[in-house]
Scaffold this motif. Sequence first.
Motif, PDB file in Angstrom:
ATOM      1  N   LYS A   1      69.210  43.496 -94.810  1.00 61.04           N
ATOM      2  CA  LYS A   1      68.206  43.395 -93.758  1.00 61.04           C
ATOM      3  C   LYS A   1      67.057  42.460 -94.130  1.00 61.04           C
ATOM      4  CE  LYS A   1      67.301  47.762 -93.063  1.00 61.04           C
ATOM      5  NZ  LYS A   1      66.714  48.996 -92.461  1.00 61.04           N
ATOM      6  N   GLY A   2      66.880  42.213 -95.407  1.00 56.29           N
ATOM      7  CA  GLY A   2      65.805  41.311 -95.820  1.00 56.29           C
ATOM      8  C   GLY A   2      65.913  39.938 -95.212  1.00 56.29           C
ATOM      9  N   LEU A   3      67.133  39.520 -94.829  1.00 57.35           N
ATOM     10  CA  LEU A   3      67.305  38.203 -94.209  1.00 57.35           C
ATOM     11  C   LEU A   3      66.570  38.093 -92.887  1.00 57.35           C
ATOM     12  CD1 LEU A   3      71.133  37.609 -94.831  1.00 57.35           C
ATOM     13  CD2 LEU A   3      69.212  36.708 -96.158  1.00 57.35           C
ATOM     14  N   SER A   4      66.354  39.214 -92.215  1.00 54.11           N
ATOM     15  CA  SER A   4      65.767  39.168 -90.878  1.00 54.11           C
ATOM     16  C   SER A   4      64.306  38.741 -90.881  1.00 54.11           C
ATOM     17  CB  SER A   4      65.898  40.536 -90.207  1.00 54.11           C
ATOM     18  OG  SER A   4      65.136  41.507 -90.898  1.00 54.11           O
ATOM     19  N   VAL A   5      63.677  38.709 -92.057  1.00 50.04           N
ATOM     20  CA  VAL A   5      62.280  38.298 -92.126  1.00 50.04           C
ATOM     21  C   VAL A   5      62.127  36.838 -91.700  1.00 50.04           C
ATOM     22  CG1 VAL A   5      60.310  37.958 -93.670  1.00 50.04           C
ATOM     23  CG2 VAL A   5      61.753  39.981 -93.904  1.00 50.04           C
ATOM     24  N   MET A   6      63.106  35.991 -92.020  1.00 51.17           N
ATOM     25  CA  MET A   6      62.981  34.565 -91.741  1.00 51.17           C
ATOM     26  C   MET A   6      64.153  33.984 -90.965  1.00 51.17           C
ATOM     27  SD  MET A   6      61.438  33.346 -95.457  1.00 51.17           S
ATOM     28  CE  MET A   6      61.528  31.602 -95.069  1.00 51.17           C
ATOM     29  N   ILE A   7      65.252  34.711 -90.854  1.00 52.55           N
ATOM     30  CA  ILE A   7      66.443  34.181 -90.192  1.00 52.55           C
ATOM     31  C   ILE A   7      66.547  34.775 -88.785  1.00 52.55           C
ATOM     32  CG2 ILE A   7      68.940  33.911 -90.334  1.00 52.55           C
ATOM     33  CD1 ILE A   7      67.375  32.509 -92.550  1.00 52.55           C
ATOM     34  N   PRO A   8      66.720  33.928 -87.766  1.00 54.32           N
ATOM     35  CA  PRO A   8      66.789  34.441 -86.388  1.00 54.32           C
ATOM     36  C   PRO A   8      67.941  35.420 -86.191  1.00 54.32           C
ATOM     37  CG  PRO A   8      66.485  32.061 -86.401  1.00 54.32           C
ATOM     38  CD  PRO A   8      66.766  32.464 -87.816  1.00 54.32           C
ATOM     39  N   LYS A   9      67.756  36.343 -85.253  1.00 51.20           N
ATOM     40  CA  LYS A   9      68.742  37.378 -84.991  1.00 51.20           C
ATOM     41  C   LYS A   9      70.081  36.795 -84.581  1.00 51.20           C
ATOM     42  CE  LYS A   9      69.449  41.612 -82.284  1.00 51.20           C
ATOM     43  NZ  LYS A   9      70.803  41.245 -81.817  1.00 51.20           N
ATOM     44  N   GLU A  10      70.059  35.704 -83.787  1.00 52.43           N
ATOM     45  CA  GLU A  10      71.334  35.140 -83.329  1.00 52.43           C
ATOM     46  C   GLU A  10      72.162  34.588 -84.481  1.00 52.43           C
ATOM     47  OE1 GLU A  10      68.043  32.074 -82.408  1.00 52.43           O
ATOM     48  OE2 GLU A  10      68.365  34.250 -82.259  1.00 52.43           O
ATOM     49  N   VAL A  11      71.498  34.150 -85.536  1.00 55.75           N
ATOM     50  CA  VAL A  11      72.219  33.699 -86.728  1.00 55.75           C
ATOM     51  C   VAL A  11      72.785  34.893 -87.481  1.00 55.75           C
ATOM     52  CG1 VAL A  11      71.999  32.525 -88.953  1.00 55.75           C
ATOM     53  CG2 VAL A  11      70.859  31.585 -86.938  1.00 55.75           C
TER      54      VAL A  11
ATOM     55  N   PRO B   1      66.828  28.074-101.309  1.00 53.16           N
ATOM     56  CA  PRO B   1      65.581  28.722-101.737  1.00 53.16           C
ATOM     57  C   PRO B   1      65.212  29.905-100.856  1.00 53.16           C
ATOM     58  CG  PRO B   1      65.332  26.333-101.746  1.00 53.16           C
ATOM     59  CD  PRO B   1      66.658  26.623-101.100  1.00 53.16           C
ATOM     60  N   ILE B   2      65.514  29.799 -99.568  1.00 48.24           N
ATOM     61  CA  ILE B   2      65.175  30.879 -98.648  1.00 48.24           C
ATOM     62  C   ILE B   2      65.969  32.150 -98.974  1.00 48.24           C
ATOM     63  CG2 ILE B   2      66.893  30.185 -96.921  1.00 48.24           C
ATOM     64  CD1 ILE B   2      64.973  30.969 -94.773  1.00 48.24           C
ATOM     65  N   LEU B   3      67.217  31.994 -99.410  1.00 47.24           N
ATOM     66  CA  LEU B   3      68.042  33.153 -99.763  1.00 47.24           C
ATOM     67  C   LEU B   3      67.508  33.840-101.015  1.00 47.24           C
ATOM     68  CD1 LEU B   3      70.532  34.895 -99.282  1.00 47.24           C
ATOM     69  CD2 LEU B   3      71.889  33.217-100.573  1.00 47.24           C
ATOM     70  N   ILE B   4      67.115  33.048-101.994  1.00 46.91           N
ATOM     71  CA  ILE B   4      66.554  33.616-103.229  1.00 46.91           C
ATOM     72  C   ILE B   4      65.259  34.364-102.931  1.00 46.91           C
ATOM     73  CG2 ILE B   4      65.624  33.055-105.505  1.00 46.91           C
ATOM     74  CD1 ILE B   4      67.491  30.620-105.522  1.00 46.91           C
ATOM     75  N   ARG B   5      64.416  33.760-102.103  1.00 43.49           N
ATOM     76  CA  ARG B   5      63.144  34.390-101.765  1.00 43.49           C
ATOM     77  C   ARG B   5      63.357  35.704-101.016  1.00 43.49           C
ATOM     78  NH1 ARG B   5      58.503  35.178-103.387  1.00 43.49           N
ATOM     79  NH2 ARG B   5      58.401  32.987-103.974  1.00 43.49           N
ATOM     80  N   LEU B   6      64.264  35.705-100.044  1.00 42.42           N
ATOM     81  CA  LEU B   6      64.425  36.880 -99.196  1.00 42.42           C
ATOM     82  C   LEU B   6      65.137  38.027 -99.895  1.00 42.42           C
ATOM     83  CD1 LEU B   6      65.367  35.238 -95.772  1.00 42.42           C
ATOM     84  CD2 LEU B   6      63.188  36.226 -96.441  1.00 42.42           C
ATOM     85  N   MET B   7      66.176  37.724-100.659  1.00 42.59           N
ATOM     86  CA  MET B   7      66.999  38.793-101.225  1.00 42.59           C
ATOM     87  C   MET B   7      66.603  39.183-102.651  1.00 42.59           C
ATOM     88  SD  MET B   7      68.679  39.658 -98.687  1.00 42.59           S
ATOM     89  CE  MET B   7      69.473  40.994 -99.561  1.00 42.59           C
TER      90      MET B   7
END
Length: 461
Positions: A66-76, A167-173
């Motif tokens: 669920k941490g991905l939802s902070v920056m990744i749109p729901k449709e993705v 980088p976004i994946l490392i930051r979020l997860m």
Amino acid sequence: MNIETQPPENNDIVASAMDLEWARLHDMLSLSEALRTGAQLDDQFAQRFAALSETVSDARTAGSWKGLSVMIPKEVLDQLTPMDLDLMVLALAPVARPAFAPRLQSLQPQIAQPWPGLALVQELLMLESSEEIADLIEKLTPTAPLVRSGLLKVEGNTPLQTLRPGPILIRLMLGRDPELAPPPGASLATMRGRWDQLVLPEPTLRQLREFGAWVEHRHAMTRDWGARAVHGPLALFSGASGTGKSFAATVLATELGERTGAPWALYSLDLGRIMSKYVGETEQNLNALLDSLEGRNAILQIDEADGLLGKRGEVTDARDRYANLEVSHMLARFERHSGPVILTTNLRANVDSAFLRRFQLVVDFPTPDVQARSALWKVLLPPDAPIAKRVDLDKIGDAVRLSGGAIANAATYAAVLAYADQGKVDLPHLARAIWAELTKDARQVRPSEIGFLSEFLEVAA
């Protein structure tokens, strides 16, 4: 796969769920290593691996990603499949668990690096049919959700392509900066500042607070309002030397750390460290710098950017054409950078109007007036320094026109003189410090320029 679109409420639960992912990957690597070496696995391995895989699947359904939802749109997120999550686990593994890196590398000697290659991915995920392999390739195309959203990077040429976490994946997860080393060509600014130390007109302070709000809320807007990915901001701080442009950047870095609950770094870049006379090298240096900053909690500040922002001249030869292209590339690259960037200039009038549209914020720093100068003296003298009763800082602010930076220098100098005398900060100390500041320009300075302090100058000397 449907991933809940609210951020996880308990980071410990998410971390525990990710530990299950790493345990499963450990078993996957153990199986591949056994197949390579002929080692025997224990009799319970298959049963244990199946149970672990089922537990991981349940954790994913419960929201371990669920941490991905902070920056990744729901449709993705709604397009992600179990294989997409497996690919992110493999890409993250060398960063999340450094001990996995040599194991991954030893399993793919043809690549000689820890980032999993396609051949190893196929082996670990046990993809055998042509349909499964085609599905794998489809998930790694530039338009696929994982790649398009910046969660994964595909590097190298076929058939030696490798997967790296964005980088976004490392930051979020993982909740950490993608890189630990300072970005190439930049230095860490260690000074910190507070709003009450920043003496500026209210309109300027309001714009600076809006800069902080932009950085703090840009990702939440994507999550909550469905906004497009908001980058930056790219800001231009304009004003004469010593008006507080650089110090304002330190205040913003401090403020963002307090707002977000995580430290924010301020990196200062001298353009001379990345600009090169060799064709293409400037762009290469800049790309390396900004790539290293992606995903970090960091502000990049470029001081004295007048040369970069100057009006473009007429093209008379190939060198002029390349110089204009180089500047355009640099500004476009700053604009595309996901994090905040601040450029400062002393000469806004010389800025090419075509460049101004690239900035989300343009903040003017005026020369301090009488009230501002008085406030600066009160803020910049050491708070615990004893001050003689006859010292009227309001009167000093009115008597001598200095910039904020010059007042900071003079206040420190006067404090040093007073401390050396083992006494209070007095008018002779202030007169001498202000005189030293005014004479830096190697011009003829008249005693009348320091007003009533001139009568203390001879005593100070």
